[in-house]
Design an enzyme around this catalytic site. Structure first.
Site, mmCIF file in Angstrom:
data_model
loop_
_atom_site.group_PDB
_atom_site.id
_atom_site.type_symbol
_atom_site.label_atom_id
_atom_site.label_comp_id
_atom_site.label_asym_id
_atom_site.label_seq_id
_atom_site.Cartn_x
_atom_site.Cartn_y
_atom_site.Cartn_z
ATOM 1 N N LYS A 46 84.289 -11.850 64.267
ATOM 2 C CA LYS A 46 84.381 -13.177 63.649
ATOM 3 C C LYS A 46 84.192 -13.118 62.134
ATOM 4 O O LYS A 46 84.504 -14.077 61.437
ATOM 5 C CB LYS A 46 83.377 -14.153 64.271
ATOM 6 C CG LYS A 46 81.924 -13.912 63.956
ATOM 7 C CD LYS A 46 81.064 -15.009 64.564
ATOM 8 C CE LYS A 46 79.602 -14.838 64.207
ATOM 9 N NZ LYS A 46 78.761 -15.931 64.750
ATOM 10 N N ASP A 47 83.686 -11.980 61.608
ATOM 11 C CA ASP A 47 83.524 -11.823 60.167
ATOM 12 C C ASP A 47 84.753 -11.214 59.500
ATOM 13 O O ASP A 47 84.815 -11.128 58.276
ATOM 14 C CB ASP A 47 82.323 -10.920 59.854
ATOM 15 C CG ASP A 47 81.018 -11.533 60.308
ATOM 16 O OD1 ASP A 47 80.968 -12.760 60.488
ATOM 17 O OD2 ASP A 47 80.041 -10.780 60.495
ATOM 18 N N ARG A 94 81.518 -24.584 60.908
ATOM 19 C CA ARG A 94 82.101 -24.997 62.199
ATOM 20 C C ARG A 94 81.074 -25.718 63.067
ATOM 21 O O ARG A 94 81.357 -26.781 63.633
ATOM 22 C CB ARG A 94 82.618 -23.753 62.928
ATOM 23 C CG ARG A 94 82.915 -23.957 64.405
ATOM 24 C CD ARG A 94 83.122 -22.636 65.120
ATOM 25 N NE ARG A 94 81.941 -21.792 65.093
ATOM 26 C CZ ARG A 94 80.941 -21.853 65.974
ATOM 27 N NH1 ARG A 94 80.975 -22.760 66.942
ATOM 28 N NH2 ARG A 94 79.912 -21.045 65.889
ATOM 29 N N ARG A 95 79.876 -25.148 63.178
ATOM 30 C CA ARG A 95 78.834 -25.776 64.000
ATOM 31 C C ARG A 95 78.389 -27.110 63.387
ATOM 32 O O ARG A 95 78.215 -28.105 64.097
ATOM 33 C CB ARG A 95 77.626 -24.856 64.137
ATOM 34 C CG ARG A 95 77.858 -23.621 64.973
ATOM 35 C CD ARG A 95 76.548 -22.926 65.284
ATOM 36 N NE ARG A 95 76.767 -21.608 65.857
ATOM 37 C CZ ARG A 95 76.467 -20.469 65.255
ATOM 38 N NH1 ARG A 95 75.918 -20.480 64.044
ATOM 39 N NH2 ARG A 95 76.693 -19.309 65.843
ATOM 40 N N ARG A 112 70.051 -19.648 56.397
ATOM 41 C CA ARG A 112 70.694 -18.350 56.164
ATOM 42 C C ARG A 112 69.737 -17.232 56.567
ATOM 43 O O ARG A 112 68.578 -17.465 56.891
ATOM 44 C CB ARG A 112 71.061 -18.209 54.677
ATOM 45 C CG ARG A 112 72.060 -19.236 54.160
ATOM 46 C CD ARG A 112 73.460 -18.965 54.691
ATOM 47 N NE ARG A 112 74.436 -19.882 54.116
ATOM 48 C CZ ARG A 112 74.824 -21.008 54.682
ATOM 49 N NH1 ARG A 112 74.297 -21.373 55.837
ATOM 50 N NH2 ARG A 112 75.733 -21.792 54.112
ATOM 51 N N ARG A 118 65.697 -16.447 60.750
ATOM 52 C CA ARG A 118 65.955 -17.807 61.242
ATOM 53 C C ARG A 118 64.939 -18.227 62.295
ATOM 54 O O ARG A 118 64.480 -19.373 62.309
ATOM 55 C CB ARG A 118 67.389 -17.893 61.782
ATOM 56 C CG ARG A 118 68.437 -17.644 60.707
ATOM 57 C CD ARG A 118 69.840 -17.807 61.223
ATOM 58 N NE ARG A 118 70.809 -17.306 60.247
ATOM 59 C CZ ARG A 118 72.068 -17.687 60.184
ATOM 60 N NH1 ARG A 118 72.533 -18.586 61.028
ATOM 61 N NH2 ARG A 118 72.881 -17.178 59.288
ATOM 62 N N CYS A 205 86.353 -17.372 58.090
ATOM 63 C CA CYS A 205 85.073 -17.718 58.712
ATOM 64 C C CYS A 205 84.332 -18.817 57.960
ATOM 65 O O CYS A 205 83.275 -19.268 58.395
ATOM 66 C CB CYS A 205 84.194 -16.476 58.846
ATOM 67 S SG CYS A 205 83.726 -15.716 57.275
#
Length: 288
Positions: A46-47, A94-95, A112, A118, A205
């Site tokens: 996805k990156d 996106r989220r 981040r 996190r 992305c």
């Protein structure tokens, strides 16, 4: 073969705050591949850019991890029971966009850092919870932190989420036996569909695009979505076909969304420009 281990190089260190470091990591590794300093590289798919540099290909996609997102609550409250004004941490555009559509009154906080950072912020701060990719938590052995795995239909994943991409130099026959062992054809077909979808939309992305392909009995079904950052505009669709036409399915799905107005949403989303373009090694510029 020499395997790339992601390390923060000089280029990424010079980039400073506010830079898409994932893109810089990928570019440094691709440069090492082209320079024959390594023989293959392992990326989170996805990156990776939808356009690979000339001379590099994705040689294999191993069996996909769970592509879904997960909800991690500070007090073990299920996602469906959250108050309307819940404070939720997540870094992905996106989220954030999908959450704004689901929970318009929620307070979304951009977070981040790596997974441990996190989780520490959740434990020590005022967030009600955070949303992360299930795949990363599973690979790190941190699945016990998960409160709830969110359905695909509720929060559509990023293109390539849960997949690893094994990148090699094009036409390098010596790597073929390794790629054959590492590759999982159904995961690779799903990845082809999703990346063709992303490429047709002209996204990356950093854009509010989501897509997920699955295969059952040789039939590939893909869901796709383009959403404005504020969650107010959204177009979605589904496309299916035989798995050997994976790229075609992704392309047709993207065309459906463009015809439904996705191009207007993407134009107003205005993601940041590609990193390092003025000084980028010419070999790393995407193919025309």
């Amino acid at each position: 073969p020499a395997l790339a281990q992601r390390q923060l190089g000089e280029g990424a260190r010079r980039a400073g705050e506010g830079t898409n470091l994932k893109a810089l990591f990928t570019k440094e590794i691709e440069e090492a591949l082209l320079d024959h300093r390594i023989d293959l590289a392992v990326h989170s798919l996805k990156d990776m850019s939808a356009d690979l540099p000339q001379g590099l290909v994705i040689g294999a996609v191993p069996s996909r991890e769970d592509p879904r997102d997960v909800w991690i609550s500070k007090t073990n409250v299920p996602f469906r029971d959250l108050p309307k004004n819940a404070t939720i941490g997540t870094g992905a555009v996106r989220r954030q966009a999908q959450l704004k559509r689901l929970l318009p009154a929620a307070v979304l906080v951009a977070i981040r850092g790596n997974v441990d950072t996190r989780l520490k912020r959740l434990a020590e701060g005022t967030l009600d919870g955070i949303i992360l990719a299930h795949a990363g938590l599973r690979r790190l052995g941190l699945e016990k932190a998960v409160t709830e795995v969110l359905p695909i239909e509720l929060l559509l994943p990023a293109v390539g989420q849960g997949c690893l991409g094994i990148q090699i130099r094009d036409r390098e026959n010596a790597m073929a036996p390794f790629m054959k062992v590492l590759d999982h054809p159904p995961s690779h077909a799903a990845a082809k569909a999703e990346r063709a979808f992303l490429k047709t939309l002209g996204g990356n992305c950093q854009t509010p695009i989501a897509g997920y392909a699955s295969i059952e009995s040789g039939e590939l079904t893909m869901l796709g979505l383009v959403i404005s950052p504020d969650g107010k505009q959204c177009v979605s669709a589904k496309e299916n076909g035989r798995h050997f036409d994976a790229a075609g399915i992704g392309h047709r799905l993207a065309q459906k969304l463009l015809a439904a107005g996705a191009d207007k949403i993407l134009k107003t989303s205005s993601p940041s420009a590609p990193l390092g373009d003025p000084t980028m090694d010419s070999r790393l510029r995407p193919r025309e």
